[in-house]
Write an enzyme that holds these catalytic residues in place. Structure first.
Site: not given
Ligand code: NAI
Ligand code: MG
Length: 505
Positions: A203, A278, A312, A409
């Site tokens: 996904k 991660e 990240c 972050e």
């Molecule tokens: P997110 O963690 O919500 O999204 C990452 C993935 O998780 C996406 O595919 C999303 O559809 C999925 N996801 C979201 N809610 C879910 C749930 N309840 N169950 C299963 N999958 C779910 O990140 P978002 O909202 O896009 O970004 C918010 C913050 O998260 C960013 O500002 C950043 O600080 C952090 N982030 C960190 C990342 C990293 O690589 N460390 C990558 C992306 C975001």
């Protein structure tokens, strides 16, 4: 023929093949076929440089995820994939790497339109790393082995036994990935799954679903059996949640925020689904006093501004010895002010937009909170002009550990800078964070560098570089930055179960 000016500017400079792919009727990839979501719902995909919608993809719901998991289960248990010898999986992965290389320019352009990053950066960083990693994992397919043991079994002294372990594929993998390096993250999950003989339901992030769909085509073009790799586009709370809580999934591989990672971990453990996470970071960059302040400013700028801070391991907390603090802040401010913002298709631009309107808002809110809590804006601080999701490269000086900009972050081009007194002070400040993903130390004083490395609670410590990754070196987090290690030989453990065999002979 005329078309809206916005649409023209979006596709300016990209190839006909890229445009044709982006404008296609995108569908879910399940069991080797293409399907609409069960209820027909769709999500729009925006070009971050302009805010114009360029495509739409299905918004999968739980019933679509059920179908994809069933297809992955069938492919895992029966048929061609289940019986494919390791050397054939190796060959498949090598052919996949070749196919990715052959389509690298197109993939880089799709990534730029979808994610916002520069085409050149996508081509030279994302694509190169993804291709190399697929080749690296191809090598593992034939090198996964167990151990043989001569058991003693002290309470059965008259019997003889032999024992060994087998590494077996964990099964159906649910991969949930973020939007910062969409294709690379897909490769980091799919390549180990294929090397070990697993099957996958991927996904992608709702912001950046396009390269994953093109990747699925390439995977099947090299002869991967139907159902081995399935792609369900959709929202986190719907498709993502359905996948992470699905009893038919054997392992969840997640990259994303710590907040969502915790939720996914809880859902997975309910079914005892294996899980690797991660997660986020707030990685410190520590400049010792033997460093040339100009070189330090350059290194720190690269550590934070790569991928517009959406990394990240971004070096988002900079600690500089008192002696060079002012010079390094001035150097950084000069670099940040000199960076030109622009579209990922503009070869002159040095930084592109953030991924989404929401991320732009989130990052500018953080800058506002830093200002309110007393940080000095040494450079940047604003959002860019126009419809794109730009944020200026921003240096927040004179920050401290009570500020949200230091503790949380941000995931944007925002660097916090603080002075420190001595080596112990630097280590204490570096570790004063819930995260522990990366860190870098900048110095040529070997003995002080060696003393600092073991003190830092982080999965990776770089010395005189930052954000540099190699397929053969593991990556992962201490503390709230995650569980498990990707890349390197360590990743094989995430995609296999160990079976013990004990035989009476
Ligand atoms: P997110 O963690 O919500 O999204 C990452 C993935 O998780 C996406 O595919 C999303 O559809 C999925 N996801 C979201 N809610 C879910 C749930 N309840 N169950 C299963 N999958 C779910 O990140 P978002 O909202 O896009 O970004 C918010 C913050 O998260 C960013 O500002 C950043 O600080 C952090 N982030 C960190 C990342 C990293 O690589 N460390 C990558 C992306 C975001
Ligand atoms: Mg989210």
């Amino acid at each position: 023929m005329t078309e809206p000016a916005a649409q023209q500017s979006v596709f300016h400079g990209v190839s006909a093949a890229t445009r044709a792919f982006v404008e296609r009727n995108h569908r879910l990839h399940i069991g080797g076929d293409w399907h609409d979501a069960h209820d027909g719902a769709r999500l729009e995909v925006f070009d971050p440089a302009t805010g114009v919608a360029v495509a739409s993809v299905p918004a999968a719901q739980a019933s679509d995820v059920d179908r994809a998991v069933a297809a992955a289960r069938d492919a895992f248990e029966d048929g061609e994939w289940a019986h494919m010898p390791p050397v054939a999986r190796e060959r498949l992965l090598l052919q996949l790497a070749d196919a990715m290389e052959a389509h690298a320019d197109e993939l880089a352009e799709i990534e730029s339109l979808d994610q916002g990053k520069a085409v050149g950066m996508a081509r030279h960083l994302d694509l190169t790393m993804a291709v190399d990693f697929v080749r690296y994992m191809a090598g593992w397919a034939t090198k996964i082995d167990g151990r043989t043991v001569t058991p003693s079994v002290p309470y059965l002294p008259d019997q003889t036994f032999t024992g060994w372990t087998r590494k077996e594929p964990v099964g159906v993998v649910g991969a949930i990935i973020p939007w910062n390096f969409p294709l690379l993250m897909a490769a980091w999950k799919i390549a180990p799954a294929l090397a070990t003989g697993c099957t996958v339901v991927l996904k992608p992030a709702e912001e950046t679903p396009l390269t994953a769909l093109r990747f699925a085509e390439l995977i099947e073009s090299v002869g991967t059996p139907a159902g081995v790799v399935n792609v369900v586009t959709g929202e986190g709370h719907a498709a993502g949640a359905a996948l992470s809580g699905h009893p038919g999934v054997d392992k969840i591989a997640f990259t994303g925020s710590t907040e969502v990672g915790k939720r996914i971990g809880k859902a997975a453990v309910e079914n005892m689904t294996r899980v690797s996470l991660e997660l986020g970071g707030k990685s410190p960059v520590i400049v010792l006093d033997d460093m040339d302040p100009r070189a330090a400013a350059q290194g720190a700028a690269e550590a934070i501004f790569l991928n517009h801070g959406q990394v990240c391991t971004a070096g988002s907390r900079l600690y500089v010895s008192q002696r060079h603090y002012d010079d390094v802040v001035d150097g950084l401010a000069g670099i940040a002010r000199g960076m030109r913002l622009g579209s990922g298709r503009d070869p002159e631009a040095q930084m592109g937009p953030l991924v989404s309107r929401a991320q732009q808002q989130r990052v500018t809110d953080y800058i506002a909170s830093g200002r309110e809590q007393g940080a000095r804006i040494a450079a940047g601080g604003g959002a860019g002009e126009g419809g794109g999701y730009y944020v200026e490269p921003t240096i927040l000086a004179d920050t401290n550990h009570q500020m949200r900009v230091v503790r949380e972050e941000i995931f944007g081009p925002v660097l916090t800078v603080m002075p420190y007194d001595d080596l112990d002070d630097a280590a204490r400040l570096a570790n004063d964070s819930p995260y522990g993903l990366g860190a870098s130390v900048w110095s040529n004083d070997l003995s002080r560098v060696h003393r600092l490395i073991p003190k830092i609670r982080a999965g990776t410590v770089w010395v005189n570089c930052h954000n540099v990754l190699d397929p053969a070196l593991p990556l992962g987090g201490f503390k709230q930055s995650g569980i498990g290690r990707e890349l390197g030989r360590e990743v094989v453990d995430l995609y296999t179960e160990t079976k013990t065999v004990l035989m009476s002979v």
